[in-house]
Design an enzyme around this catalytic site. Structure first.
Site, PDB file in Angstrom:
ATOM      1  CB  ALA A  21      -0.850   3.393  15.803  1.00 44.91           C
ATOM      2  CE  LYS A  54      -4.109  -2.029   1.762  1.00 43.99           C
ATOM      3  NZ  LYS A  54      -5.215  -2.153   2.907  1.00 43.99           N
TER       4      LYS A  54
HETATM    5  P1  NDP Z   1      -0.218  -3.250  10.070  1.00 47.64           P
HETATM    6  O1  NDP Z   1       0.947  -4.164   9.819  1.00 47.64           O
HETATM    7  O2  NDP Z   1       0.315  -1.883   9.316  1.00 47.64           O
HETATM    8  O3  NDP Z   1      -0.087  -2.686  11.606  1.00 47.64           O
HETATM    9  C1  NDP Z   1      -0.438  -3.696  12.596  1.00 47.64           C
HETATM   10  C2  NDP Z   1      -0.683  -3.216  13.934  1.00 47.64           C
HETATM   11  O4  NDP Z   1      -1.077  -4.357  14.942  1.00 47.64           O
HETATM   12  C3  NDP Z   1       0.292  -2.302  14.542  1.00 47.64           C
HETATM   13  O5  NDP Z   1      -0.397  -1.406  15.191  1.00 47.64           O
HETATM   14  C4  NDP Z   1       0.776  -3.382  15.648  1.00 47.64           C
HETATM   15  O6  NDP Z   1       1.538  -2.813  16.623  1.00 47.64           O
HETATM   16  C5  NDP Z   1      -0.412  -4.050  16.023  1.00 47.64           C
HETATM   17  N1  NDP Z   1      -0.128  -5.401  16.422  1.00 47.64           N
HETATM   18  C6  NDP Z   1       0.431  -6.411  15.926  1.00 47.64           C
HETATM   19  N2  NDP Z   1       0.252  -7.689  16.452  1.00 47.64           N
HETATM   20  C7  NDP Z   1      -0.025  -7.378  17.681  1.00 47.64           C
HETATM   21  C8  NDP Z   1      -0.355  -8.113  18.926  1.00 47.64           C
HETATM   22  N3  NDP Z   1       0.088  -9.252  19.189  1.00 47.64           N
HETATM   23  N4  NDP Z   1      -0.939  -7.184  20.097  1.00 47.64           N
HETATM   24  C9  NDP Z   1      -1.231  -5.815  19.987  1.00 47.64           C
HETATM   25  N5  NDP Z   1      -0.829  -5.193  18.643  1.00 47.64           N
HETATM   26  C10 NDP Z   1      -0.501  -5.917  17.684  1.00 47.64           C
HETATM   27  O7  NDP Z   1      -1.399  -3.775   9.505  1.00 47.64           O
HETATM   28  P2  NDP Z   1      -2.559  -3.251   8.848  1.00 47.64           P
HETATM   29  O8  NDP Z   1      -3.053  -1.859   9.737  1.00 47.64           O
HETATM   30  O9  NDP Z   1      -2.481  -2.968   7.507  1.00 47.64           O
HETATM   31  O10 NDP Z   1      -3.868  -4.088   9.061  1.00 47.64           O
HETATM   32  C11 NDP Z   1      -4.366  -4.328  10.364  1.00 47.64           C
HETATM   33  C12 NDP Z   1      -5.284  -5.438  10.234  1.00 47.64           C
HETATM   34  O11 NDP Z   1      -6.591  -5.047   9.543  1.00 47.64           O
HETATM   35  C13 NDP Z   1      -4.922  -6.735   9.625  1.00 47.64           C
HETATM   36  O12 NDP Z   1      -5.583  -7.723  10.422  1.00 47.64           O
HETATM   37  C14 NDP Z   1      -5.805  -6.765   8.002  1.00 47.64           C
HETATM   38  O13 NDP Z   1      -6.058  -7.716   7.689  1.00 47.64           O
HETATM   39  C15 NDP Z   1      -6.970  -5.848   8.463  1.00 47.64           C
HETATM   40  N6  NDP Z   1      -7.611  -5.238   7.367  1.00 47.64           N
HETATM   41  C16 NDP Z   1      -8.706  -5.647   7.017  1.00 47.64           C
HETATM   42  C17 NDP Z   1      -9.606  -4.685   5.847  1.00 47.64           C
HETATM   43  C18 NDP Z   1     -10.875  -5.112   5.579  1.00 47.64           C
HETATM   44  O14 NDP Z   1     -11.183  -4.813   4.276  1.00 47.64           O
HETATM   45  N7  NDP Z   1     -11.655  -5.789   6.319  1.00 47.64           N
HETATM   46  C19 NDP Z   1      -8.968  -3.624   5.228  1.00 47.64           C
HETATM   47  C20 NDP Z   1      -7.376  -3.491   5.743  1.00 47.64           C
HETATM   48  C21 NDP Z   1      -7.058  -4.161   6.954  1.00 47.64           C
HETATM   49  P3  NDP Z   1       3.070  -2.254  16.731  1.00 47.64           P
HETATM   50  O15 NDP Z   1       2.897  -0.941  15.939  1.00 47.64           O
HETATM   51  O16 NDP Z   1       3.099  -2.192  18.180  1.00 47.64           O
HETATM   52  O17 NDP Z   1       3.882  -3.193  16.000  1.00 47.64           O
END
Ligand code: NDP
Length: 269
Positions: A126, A64
């Site tokens: 975030a 993205k």
């Molecule tokens: P990113 O990789 O950009 O961000 C991941 C986030 O999750 C970060 O804030 C990270 O924290 C946090 N995180 C990861 N593992 C853990 C954990 N075990 N405990 C707490 N926090 C955690 O991912 P995206 O933002 O792109 O996607 C997030 C979710 O949204 C995914 O599951 C994706 O499939 C879903 N999604 C669904 C869509 C839909 O159409 N339904 C569209 C877009 C996304 P940290 O910053 O500390 O690493």
């Protein structure tokens, strides 16, 4: 119209099925492929597709930001998100859009009939998805949007960046208090690993709990049910709605989504 979705991995994408259903419904002729791009070769793969007559494409993990950099023009949603999930080829221009936030908004307000005005919203995570949903959410004039993230600094930075659009604050997950909120959105990727962000339980009481993840019951959804959430929802409606918004961006035709959500849910059950 030649369309596609790029990702890595891409095999499990539901986008071709969703767009094929939209095309049948609206009478637009499309060819929609799934394209696996090498992790370091998105721009080249996308350019080949355009050279072969591609008119538009969706972009998913992990491209993205690459798509944002490839686009020559950006919508306000793409600009504020710093990420692009939809590109339209318009002559020499590549117009970048981000329909994730509109997708979530349409699912919440249209399909689930939730009024966000004056509500307190807590977003967990975030990352890219949170960046995409913040502007459309804030445009609904909630009382406050709180962003809680495992890495606190990312939450505070996002809250600051979006302050001009509404009342925001950001902090670490461990700072979440047991105070009640109206809506909790799990925008972490923890569900992908079968994990639950480590947070206080009292906040779920009577709140609407929405997991962006789709396709299976997640630990967050189990947690919400166990802690008296008023409604527990997965992200399938958002997936179909973000696709509908992309389809309209490319074709000018607005598909009807309810039947498509039901058809895709039936495939997953
Ligand atoms: P990113 O990789 O950009 O961000 C991941 C986030 O999750 C970060 O804030 C990270 O924290 C946090 N995180 C990861 N593992 C853990 C954990 N075990 N405990 C707490 N926090 C955690 O991912 P995206 O933002 O792109 O996607 C997030 C979710 O949204 C995914 O599951 C994706 O499939 C879903 N999604 C669904 C869509 C839909 O159409 N339904 C569209 C877009 C996304 P940290 O910053 O500390 O690493």
């Amino acid at each position: 119209m030649k369309l596609a979705v790029f990702g890595n991995p891409i095999e499990h994408s539901l986008s071709p099925r969703i767009h094929t259903l939209f095309a049948q419904q609206t009478g637009v002729e499309i060819e929609y492929d799934k394209i696996l791009a090498p992790v370091d070769g998105f721009a080249e793969t996308a350019q080949n597709f355009i050279n072969q007559g591609g008119k538009g494409f969706n972009v998913t993990v992990p491209f993205k930001i690459d798509a944002f950099n490839l686009a020559t023009k950006h919508s306000i949603n793409a600009q504020t998100a710093g990420a692009v999930n939809t590109i339209k080829v318009d002559g020499d221009a590549l117009i970048g859009e981000n329909t994730d936030g509109i997708g979530l908004l349409n699912d919440l307000t249209k399909n689930l009939e939730i009024d966000l005005q004056n509500k307190i919203v807590l977003i967990l995570g975030a990352g890219g998805a949170t960046r995409g949903i913040l502007l459309p959410l804030l445009q609904q004039q909630p009382a406050r949007v709180m962003i809680a993230n495992r890495t606190a600094s990312k939450a505070t930075q996002l809250a600051k960046a979006f302050k001009p659009y509404g009342e925001t604050c950001g902090f670490g997950l461990e700072k979440i208090k047991n105070d009640l909120v109206d809506i909790i959105i799990n925008a972490t990727s923890a569900s992908l690993d079968g994990q639950m962000p480590n947070i206080a339980t009292g906040i779920a009481n009577n709140a609407i709990c929405y997991d962006l993840m789709y396709g299976k019951q997640t630990p967050f959804m189990d947690w919400a049910q166990d802690n008296n959430a008023s409604m527990v929802v997965d992200g399938l409606g958002m997936l179909v709605e973000q696709a509908a918004s992309a389809f309209e961006f490319w074709t000018g035709k607005q598909p009807e989504t309810q039947a498509v959500i039901e058809a895709i849910r039936a495939l997953n059950d």
